[in-house]
Structures are given as C-alpha cells and as structure tokens.
Scaffold this motif. Structure first.
Motif, short mmCIF file in Angstrom:
data_model
loop_
_atom_site.label_atom_id
_atom_site.label_comp_id
_atom_site.label_asym_id
_atom_site.label_seq_id
_atom_site.Cartn_x
_atom_site.Cartn_y
_atom_site.Cartn_z
N TYR A 1 0.86 -1.34 0.05
CA TYR A 1 0.51 0.31 -0.28
C TYR A 1 0.61 1.52 0.02
O TYR A 1 0.55 2.30 -0.14
CB TYR A 1 -0.82 0.37 1.17
CG TYR A 1 -2.13 -1.12 1.01
CD1 TYR A 1 -2.59 -0.83 0.68
CD2 TYR A 1 -2.01 -2.22 1.53
CE1 TYR A 1 -3.60 -2.06 0.29
CE2 TYR A 1 -2.44 -3.04 1.81
CZ TYR A 1 -3.86 -3.18 1.26
OH TYR A 1 -4.37 -4.60 1.11
N ASN A 2 1.85 0.83 0.44
CA ASN A 2 3.19 2.32 0.16
C ASN A 2 3.79 2.27 -0.64
O ASN A 2 5.24 3.07 -0.82
CB ASN A 2 3.90 2.57 1.32
CG ASN A 2 2.11 2.32 2.44
OD1 ASN A 2 1.63 4.08 2.44
ND2 ASN A 2 2.57 2.43 3.77
N ASP B 1 4.64 7.25 2.52
CA ASP B 1 4.55 6.65 3.75
C ASP B 1 5.89 7.14 4.62
O ASP B 1 5.80 5.94 4.86
CB ASP B 1 3.24 5.69 3.89
CG ASP B 1 2.59 5.72 4.98
OD1 ASP B 1 3.20 7.17 5.52
OD2 ASP B 1 1.54 5.96 5.32
#
Ligand SMILES: Nc1ncnc2c1ncn2[C@@H]1O[C@H](COP(=O)(O)OP(=O)(O)O)[C@@H](O)[C@H]1O
Ligand SMILES: [Mg+2]
Length: 288
Positions: free
Chosen positions: A226-227, A238
């Motif tokens: 997700y990053n 992030d």
C-alpha cells in the motif's frame, strides 16, 4: 462534506487571527480561555466571542465548560493554518481534489510549478501508541496530544524524505508546515491497484530501494504493497514511521518491511524468494 478549499476561501483575517491565538495558547494548556485568546489576538473579548461562536458552528473550534471554560482548535482548523502558511510562503499556488483518506492522513492534490500533494497528518486522533512512543522527544511539547503527534509525524516524514531524496526513490520533499507535508505528486498507481507485466523487475526495484535507504541508515518500518506507487518505475511513500539503523528494533522492522513485500509478490505473482537470503543481500555492504 465541506471541502478544504471552500473553508479556506471563507476564512476572514479575524478567523485566522483567532485560530492562531488558540493554537499558541494550546502550547501551554489544553483549553484556552476567552481572555487569553483576546489577549494574544488583540481582539476585544466580546468580539472574539462572536467569532468563536461562528468558528465553532463551522466545526473549526471546540468549546468546553469543564474543567474550566476554554476553546481548542479542531484538526480542520489546523489544516487551514498549515495551508495558509504554505500558500503565504509560496510553496502552494492552487489546491485540487482530495486524493484519498489514508490510515493516518488526508491527502490533497495541489500545484505550484510542479504537481504536488499536501499530506495532512492525522496521527494522534486514531492511535495513541505513537504518541506514547514519541513522548520522550519533546520536553516542551504541546499539551494536546494530537497536535504534537501529528506535527511530529510530519516532521519525521519530511526530514527522512530530505535525507533520502534523490538517492532513494521517494517523492521530492517540498515543504512542511505544522502537520502538513508538501511533496511532489508521483504519477502512477498504488502497487495493489495494478497488474504488473513484469513483476520480477518491480520487485527487484523495490528491494534495491530498501537496500539504498538502509545504507543511508533508514528503515521505512511501515512498508507494504500500500505504500509503493508504480509508474514507469517505483516510488516508496509514507515515511513518518521510519527509524534509524541504530533503533533498538531496527532488525525486526527491516525484516517485516521485506517480508511484507515478498509475501505480496508471492501471493499475487507466485514469485517465491527466500527472505533470509534477501535480507542478507540488503544488509551486506557490497559498495553498490
Ligand atoms: N507523493 C504522492 N503522489 C501521489 N499520491 C500520493 C503521494 N503521497 C500519497 N499519495 C496518495 O495518498 C495515499 C495516502 O498516503 P500515505 O502517505 O500512504 O499515507 P497514510 O499514512 O494515510 O497511508 C496513498 O495511498 C496515495 O494514494
Ligand atoms: Mg500509506
């Protein structure tokens, strides 16, 4: 849902003045009494009270009667103070749509001479574990947990990105104000939202960037599918949880970062690499 730009445009100079006075007062106490807001802002109490009522109707300040009468600014107001400062300093020329609400942030598109995002940190509202972790940092910390948790997260993220850019594939850091970080907007999509043609290539690119960051003394510590943004190349985003290589849990955190990425590529693309071996290649200083 009232959008940030709308709120920004409807701010009067008196509103700003009052919000800044409450912010200043909140360094010393949790709730700021009317007299203090009036003293700091130079706005007579009766007038200040009138503006405060309007601000609280717009959910920009909150009011309490216990343990004593006082006011606090809300996250939305803190966003406005940061945005105002970033515009005034010339880092942001226009504001776009909200890109998304993440786990611990709200991200907006913005523009100056390059496409940007503004990431407003939201730590402290949702999770107090980080607040506890950073408590030792600030002797003179603000009395309201979320103000210093979100501010500190933004500061860490910005400092780490400044240290890594341009050696590691992170967005170019542009500016910070309070809990807001301005950075280059990276073209592409999240790793989770795309089907890669050549997954082995992208996996190797991610591992290579982990290694470069590690060589500069930095471990992401919240790395997952997700990053990572994928375009022509990959970019790792992030960074507020990043730690130094000398952190007491450094090994564990590096291992978890690597393992999250390997697991994702195994699950989705059936690429099965040996985590132990990969960790060794990341940690070995082979001058690359
Ligand atoms: N530099 C950037 N360029 C483009 N999109 C970004 C950028 N930074 C963040 N985003 C978008 O905002 C979302 C949340 O950002 P992130 O830094 O991961 O914060 P969170 O802690 O909320 O997960 C990301 O998933 C991504 O879609
Ligand atoms: Mg994220």
């Amino acid at each position: 849902m009232i959008q940030l730009a709308e709120r920004f445009l409807s701010l009067r100079s008196e509103d700003l003045c009052i919000l800044k006075a409450i912010e200043a007062g909140m360094r010393r106490r949790e709730w700021v009494p009317l007299e203090e807001i009036s003293a700091i802002s130079g706005i007579p109490a009766s007038k200040a009270e009138y503006y405060l009522r309007l601000l609280s109707g717009r959910k920009l300040v909150s009011y309490t009667k216990v343990p004593y009468e006082g006011y606090q600014i809300e996250f939305a107001a803190y966003d406005l103070l940061a945005l105002h400062d970033l515009v005034r300093r010339g880092f942001v020329a226009s504001l776009g749509d909200r890109l998304g609400v993440g786990k611990e942030s709200v991200v907006y598109e913005a523009l100056n001479d390059i496409p940007l995002v503004i990431k407003f940190h939201r730590e402290g509202r949702t999770s107090f574990s980080r607040v506890r972790r950073v408590r030792e940092y600030l002797r003179d910390r603000p009395k309201v947990p979320w103000i210093y948790a979100a501010g500190l997260a933004a500061r860490t993220e910005f400092e780490v990105m400044e240290r890594l850019y341009p050696y590691v594939a992170v967005p170019k850091p542009v500016a910070r104000s309070r809990h807001a970080v301005v950075m280059e907007r990276v073209p592409g999509v999240l790793l989770t939202k795309t089907d890669l043609d050549d997954p082995a290539f992208y996996l190797n690119r991610i591992l290579a960037e982990i290694k470069k960051a590690y060589r500069l003394g930095v471990i992401h510590a919240d790395l997952s599918e997700y990053n990572v943004i994928v375009g022509d190349d990959i970019t790792i985003i992030d960074w507020p949880q990043a730690v130094g290589r000398d952190h007491e849990n450094a090994e564990e955190l590096l291992e978890r970062d690597v393992s999250n990425i390997l697991k994702y590529f195994k699950r989705r693309y059936k690429i099965d690499l040996n985590p132990g071996e990969i960790l060794r290649t990341i940690k070995v200083d082979d001058g690359e």
